[in-house]
Design an enzyme around this catalytic site. Structure first.
Site, PDB file in Angstrom:
ATOM      1  N   CYS A   2       0.845  -1.052   0.005  1.00 27.92           N
ATOM      2  CA  CYS A   2      -0.044  -0.002   0.049  1.00 27.92           C
ATOM      3  C   CYS A   2       0.710   1.323  -0.004  1.00 27.92           C
ATOM      4  O   CYS A   2       2.131   1.065   0.299  1.00 27.92           O
ATOM      5  CB  CYS A   2      -1.055  -0.008   1.248  1.00 27.92           C
ATOM      6  SG  CYS A   2      -1.853  -1.330   1.539  1.00 27.92           S
ATOM      7  N   ARG A  27       4.526   0.873  -6.742  1.00 29.65           N
ATOM      8  CA  ARG A  27       4.525   0.006  -5.402  1.00 29.65           C
ATOM      9  C   ARG A  27       3.257  -1.172  -5.596  1.00 29.65           C
ATOM     10  O   ARG A  27       3.347  -2.134  -5.147  1.00 29.65           O
ATOM     11  CB  ARG A  27       4.190   0.730  -4.284  1.00 29.65           C
ATOM     12  CG  ARG A  27       5.260   1.458  -3.629  1.00 29.65           C
ATOM     13  CD  ARG A  27       4.798   2.468  -2.692  1.00 29.65           C
ATOM     14  NE  ARG A  27       4.366   1.628  -1.320  1.00 29.65           N
ATOM     15  CZ  ARG A  27       5.360   1.752  -0.398  1.00 29.65           C
ATOM     16  NH1 ARG A  27       6.302   2.236  -0.392  1.00 29.65           N
ATOM     17  NH2 ARG A  27       4.927   1.033   0.762  1.00 29.65           N
ATOM     18  N   TRP A  74      -3.033  -2.284  -1.830  1.00 33.52           N
ATOM     19  CA  TRP A  74      -2.580  -3.674  -2.335  1.00 33.52           C
ATOM     20  C   TRP A  74      -3.269  -4.694  -1.318  1.00 33.52           C
ATOM     21  O   TRP A  74      -2.744  -4.838  -0.245  1.00 33.52           O
ATOM     22  CB  TRP A  74      -1.076  -3.769  -2.299  1.00 33.52           C
ATOM     23  CG  TRP A  74      -0.354  -5.219  -2.490  1.00 33.52           C
ATOM     24  CD1 TRP A  74      -0.206  -6.221  -1.474  1.00 33.52           C
ATOM     25  CD2 TRP A  74      -0.354  -5.779  -3.673  1.00 33.52           C
ATOM     26  NE1 TRP A  74       0.312  -7.149  -2.075  1.00 33.52           N
ATOM     27  CE2 TRP A  74       0.212  -7.100  -3.297  1.00 33.52           C
ATOM     28  CE3 TRP A  74      -0.757  -5.614  -5.109  1.00 33.52           C
ATOM     29  CZ2 TRP A  74       0.595  -8.029  -4.240  1.00 33.52           C
ATOM     30  CZ3 TRP A  74      -0.170  -6.704  -5.942  1.00 33.52           C
ATOM     31  CH2 TRP A  74       0.405  -7.877  -5.702  1.00 33.52           C
ATOM     32  N   ASN A  98      -0.887   0.850   5.993  1.00 30.80           N
ATOM     33  CA  ASN A  98      -0.082  -0.222   5.501  1.00 30.80           C
ATOM     34  C   ASN A  98       0.552  -1.230   6.148  1.00 30.80           C
ATOM     35  O   ASN A  98       0.978  -0.610   7.262  1.00 30.80           O
ATOM     36  CB  ASN A  98       1.081   0.612   4.608  1.00 30.80           C
ATOM     37  CG  ASN A  98       2.123  -0.176   3.788  1.00 30.80           C
ATOM     38  OD1 ASN A  98       1.994  -1.311   3.497  1.00 30.80           O
ATOM     39  ND2 ASN A  98       3.263   0.632   3.596  1.00 30.80           N
ATOM     40  N   GLY A  99       0.456  -2.507   5.925  1.00 32.70           N
ATOM     41  CA  GLY A  99       0.842  -3.335   6.629  1.00 32.70           C
ATOM     42  C   GLY A  99       0.018  -4.551   6.929  1.00 32.70           C
ATOM     43  O   GLY A  99      -1.066  -4.617   6.241  1.00 32.70           O
ATOM     44  N   GLU A 482      16.366 -23.259  -9.843  1.00 31.31           N
ATOM     45  CA  GLU A 482      15.806 -21.916  -9.606  1.00 31.31           C
ATOM     46  C   GLU A 482      17.105 -20.986 -10.108  1.00 31.31           C
ATOM     47  O   GLU A 482      16.974 -19.828 -10.781  1.00 31.31           O
ATOM     48  CB  GLU A 482      15.240 -21.592  -8.519  1.00 31.31           C
ATOM     49  CG  GLU A 482      14.835 -20.244  -8.066  1.00 31.31           C
ATOM     50  CD  GLU A 482      13.928 -19.390  -9.195  1.00 31.31           C
ATOM     51  OE1 GLU A 482      13.342 -20.291  -9.919  1.00 31.31           O
ATOM     52  OE2 GLU A 482      13.792 -18.238  -9.191  1.00 31.31           O
ATOM     53  N   LYS A 486      16.926 -18.329 -13.192  1.00 34.26           N
ATOM     54  CA  LYS A 486      17.236 -16.760 -12.931  1.00 34.26           C
ATOM     55  C   LYS A 486      18.410 -16.455 -13.979  1.00 34.26           C
ATOM     56  O   LYS A 486      18.106 -15.319 -14.569  1.00 34.26           O
ATOM     57  CB  LYS A 486      17.661 -16.612 -11.521  1.00 34.26           C
ATOM     58  CG  LYS A 486      16.793 -16.168 -10.265  1.00 34.26           C
ATOM     59  CD  LYS A 486      15.662 -15.344 -10.432  1.00 34.26           C
ATOM     60  CE  LYS A 486      14.565 -15.688 -11.086  1.00 34.26           C
ATOM     61  NZ  LYS A 486      13.276 -16.300 -10.861  1.00 34.26           N
ATOM     62  N   GLU A 489      17.174 -16.253 -17.535  1.00 34.86           N
ATOM     63  CA  GLU A 489      15.961 -15.541 -18.066  1.00 34.86           C
ATOM     64  C   GLU A 489      16.612 -13.949 -18.155  1.00 34.86           C
ATOM     65  O   GLU A 489      15.920 -13.145 -18.678  1.00 34.86           O
ATOM     66  CB  GLU A 489      14.685 -15.609 -17.299  1.00 34.86           C
ATOM     67  CG  GLU A 489      14.726 -15.073 -15.702  1.00 34.86           C
ATOM     68  CD  GLU A 489      13.194 -15.193 -15.091  1.00 34.86           C
ATOM     69  OE1 GLU A 489      12.351 -15.109 -15.663  1.00 34.86           O
ATOM     70  OE2 GLU A 489      13.351 -15.879 -13.952  1.00 34.86           O
ATOM     71  N   HIS A 505      25.080 -39.151 -15.315  1.00 33.59           N
ATOM     72  CA  HIS A 505      24.201 -39.683 -16.539  1.00 33.59           C
ATOM     73  C   HIS A 505      24.084 -38.743 -17.683  1.00 33.59           C
ATOM     74  O   HIS A 505      23.001 -38.830 -18.426  1.00 33.59           O
ATOM     75  CB  HIS A 505      22.801 -39.801 -15.779  1.00 33.59           C
ATOM     76  CG  HIS A 505      22.715 -40.822 -14.713  1.00 33.59           C
ATOM     77  ND1 HIS A 505      23.008 -41.952 -14.638  1.00 33.59           N
ATOM     78  CD2 HIS A 505      22.806 -40.377 -13.424  1.00 33.59           C
ATOM     79  CE1 HIS A 505      23.038 -42.723 -13.611  1.00 33.59           C
ATOM     80  NE2 HIS A 505      22.735 -41.719 -12.636  1.00 33.59           N
ATOM     81  N   LYS A 603       5.544 -10.466 -17.114  1.00 28.64           N
ATOM     82  CA  LYS A 603       5.346 -10.785 -15.575  1.00 28.64           C
ATOM     83  C   LYS A 603       4.298 -11.766 -15.288  1.00 28.64           C
ATOM     84  O   LYS A 603       4.456 -12.649 -14.700  1.00 28.64           O
ATOM     85  CB  LYS A 603       5.342  -9.367 -14.779  1.00 28.64           C
ATOM     86  CG  LYS A 603       5.251  -9.604 -13.237  1.00 28.64           C
ATOM     87  CD  LYS A 603       6.430  -9.965 -12.687  1.00 28.64           C
ATOM     88  CE  LYS A 603       6.472 -10.011 -11.296  1.00 28.64           C
ATOM     89  NZ  LYS A 603       7.504 -11.004 -11.087  1.00 28.64           N
TER      90      LYS A 603
END
Ligand code: M6R
Length: 608
Positions: A2, A27, A74, A98-99, A482, A486, A489, A505, A603
């Site tokens: 937020c 944000r 948010w 906010n929180g 991962e 990363k 990409e 293998h 995204k």
């Protein structure tokens, strides 16, 4: 996340609040609102969606007044909608927040028992009711806010406006940022610097457990206990764009550094340390469902798939439930079999990934009970899942997922511990160790983040490599995958992630002196086997980058070493992921790619 803005001054403020909120749009938000004191009363305007909707509303129904608060929301508690948009009002009080208020359920029950009626699904509305109740006992606005803050657990930045105090706003913070600005004839507060840069570059940062009374005379800061605080102003030298990124060069780097907070928020209110249990109501799997599970099927794509792989490992090892993991993009093209007693877990940052959504629907069509693990409130997966566990990582702007990934890992740990405890397969002693360690993860992440400069240095050696290999075993295997994802990409370097045991293998054929091999070597039962893999790589002149807990672990074998704090073996991915992300980031940055918006990627992948 937020965005808050507050203004007390000599200018009409409704438009000024909107202009400030526009500077916080980066944000992420799903609704917005303002409350302005028009000299007689508080006037509130709120709208779902983008700020333009609020702007249109204010053009149609303008508000006069020079004291006001504004907010972009948010969603965390309750879907995005006008009724859940801030400010929230109770009687003469309007609040933006906010929180996350951890104890909102108990407080809401207490308030309802006193006859308070709630108009939204948010945790924030509690704050408005508590302040209003305290004012009703004759307390001043300042005292009413103080009394309220003493009852809150969790994270908050708030701004409170009262009908009785036309030229005063009280702001407070605990674990959510708030900055004050002293401008000509006005005082402002905001959740981030960009919102106030148009007014001044002289700012004061509020610290935890502090509040401030804003009036035209300035900002009076004190602790929640009433101890006066003297704080010198800081001059902000960032450009607007730098300020939006919190001074970081890219959103991705900012989001990497936000991970300790993301984990704190994801754990917040969801564990009971004293009972070594998780809070079932918060996790989307009621105890009766947990007891009836015969198998867990995890579905996801991309980075979320790696989190799901980790989830499978924990659900098997901690909760002792058979678990399988499937690429959501493949699920409906097989003939998947869903059985009675299957719990399907759909993991998705956006909650909108077309393949994950389609897989989930197929599972539901076959009668599955679905838990959505998502970051975006009110997203499609959240809406159609039978239960939802939100990762509270806040909005992620960089296309490469970072803080949402580690928040997903934390969510998986919560689910596994919850299932293990509920079904009796996890002892109280072991659960207690895991939960206490989980709470320490943010601190250990902070220590891992301190390796940033060292990793940037290592990236200089790797920047011209054309290929890279990432190896891990057991719980570190998804981290290796991962790490490779990363790197490829954002830097466009070809990278492969493999389980260490697979080396002989096939992938061993790739190893020569030009190949960097990133080896995950946390102190866990697979370490010895992983060290054998390191030997295999060294014997073929491969260049080893070792991620270790102890600098001596692979000293004679590794060309580069990154030491990160040790944790319980099951939780190590929450820490070892960090050097992977920083390495990818610095390689990409040094190669000059568009880190936040890598080519060909989006995204949110809402098409198949
Ligand atoms: O929103 P989701 O988590 O469902 O997205 C899944 C993938 O598209 C996503 O994780 C993608 O792999 C990211 N770009 C990884 O950084």
């Amino acid at each position: 996340m937020c965005g808050i803005i507050a203004y007390v001054g000599d200018k009409p403020c409704a438009q000024l609040l909107i202009d400030g909120l526009r500077k916080l749009e980066y944000r992420g938000y799903d609704s917005a609102g303002v409350a302005v004191h028009d000299g007689t009363q508080l006037v509130v305007r709120r709208a779902a969606g983008k700020l333009q909707s609020l702007q249109d509303l204010l053009i149609a129904e303008p508000i006069a007044g020079t004291t006001g608060i504004g907010h972009t929301r948010w969603a965390t508690h309750g879907p995005p909608s006008e009724r859940n948009a801030h400010p929230h009002v109770s009687g003469r009080v309007a609040v933006v927040h906010n929180g996350i208020i951890e104890n909102h359920v108990e407080l809401k029950q207490e308030l309802e028992a006193k006859g308070r009626v709630f108009a939204s699904d948010t945790d924030t509305e509690i704050v408005a009711h508590l302040v209003e109740l305290a004012l009703g006992t004759g307390a001043s606005l300042l005292e009413a806010v103080r009394q309220t803050l003493r009852q809150l657990r969790g994270a908050y930045a708030i701004a409170v406006l009262s009908r009785e105090d036309p030229e005063k706003i009280i702001v407070a913070r605990h674990a959510s940022p708030l900055v004050l600005a002293l401008a000509d004839g006005a005082v402002l507060a905001a959740s981030d610097v960009p919102a106030i840069l148009a007014h001044t570059r002289e700012v004061l940062f509020l610290e935890d457990n502090e509040l401030a009374v804003l009036s035209r005379d300035g900002a009076h800061i004190e602790t929640v206990d009433g101890v006066k605080v003297e704080r010198a102003a800081t001059t902000i030298r960032w450009s607007l764009v730098q300020a939006e990124r919190g001074g970081y060069k890219h959103f991705m780097l900012k989001e990497i550094h936000e991970q300790p907070r993301a984990i704190e928020d994801t754990l917040r209110g969801r564990i009971q340390l004293e009972h070594a249990r998780c809070v079932a109501d918060e996790l989307g799997v009621p105890e009766t469902t947990a007891k009836a599970i015969r198998r867990v099927v995890l579905l996801a794509c991309g980075t979320s798939f790696h989190a799901a792989m980790y989830g499978r490992y924990l659900i098997e090892s901690i909760a002792k439930i058979p678990a399988v993991v499937d690429l959501a993009s493949e699920f409906r093209y097989r003939d998947p079999v869903i059985c009675e007693g299957d719990l399907v877990i759909a993991v998705s940052q956006s909650g909108e990934t077309a393949d994950t959504l389609a897989a989930l629907k197929e599972a539901q069509r076959q009668g599955a009970n679905v838990l959505g693990v998502v970051n975006v409130q009110g997203s499609a997966i959240a809406r159609i899942s039978n239960g939802v566990l939100y990762t509270h990582a806040g909005p992620e702007i960089g296309v490469a997922s970072t803080k949402c990934f580690t928040a997903q890992l934390a969510a998986m740990a919560l689910v596994a511990i919850h299932l293990g405890r509920t079904r009796g397969s996890l002892s109280e002693e072991r659960a207690s160790v895991l939960i206490h360690e989980l709470v320490k993860i943010p601190e250990k992440m902070r220590a891992a983040l301190e390796q940033d400069a060292h990793i940037q240095q290592i990236a200089r050696d790797l920047v011209s490599s054309h290929n890279a290999l990432f190896l891990g075993r057991g719980v570190s295997c998804p981290v290796a995958l991962e790490g490779a994802l990363k790197l490829k990409e954002i830097s466009y370097v070809h990278a492969e992630g493999y389980a260490g045991g697979e080396m002989k293998h096939g992938p061993l054929a790739l190893v020569d002196k030009s190949l960097p091999v990133v080896c995950l070597l946390p102190d866990d039962p697979t370490l010895e086997k992983m060290l054998s893999n390191v030997q295999e790589v060294r014997a073929r002149d491969g260049q080893v980058l070792a991620i270790v807990n102890d600098e001596n672990t692979a000293k004679s074998l590794a060309k580069w070493t990154i030491v990160v704090p040790k944790t319980e073996p099951e939780l190590s991915p929450l820490i070892t992921t960090i050097p992977m992300q920083l390495l990818s980031y610095h390689v990409a940055d040094q190669r000059g790619t568009d880190v936040d918006q890598p080519r060909n990627l989006a995204k949110t992948v809402t098409v198949e």
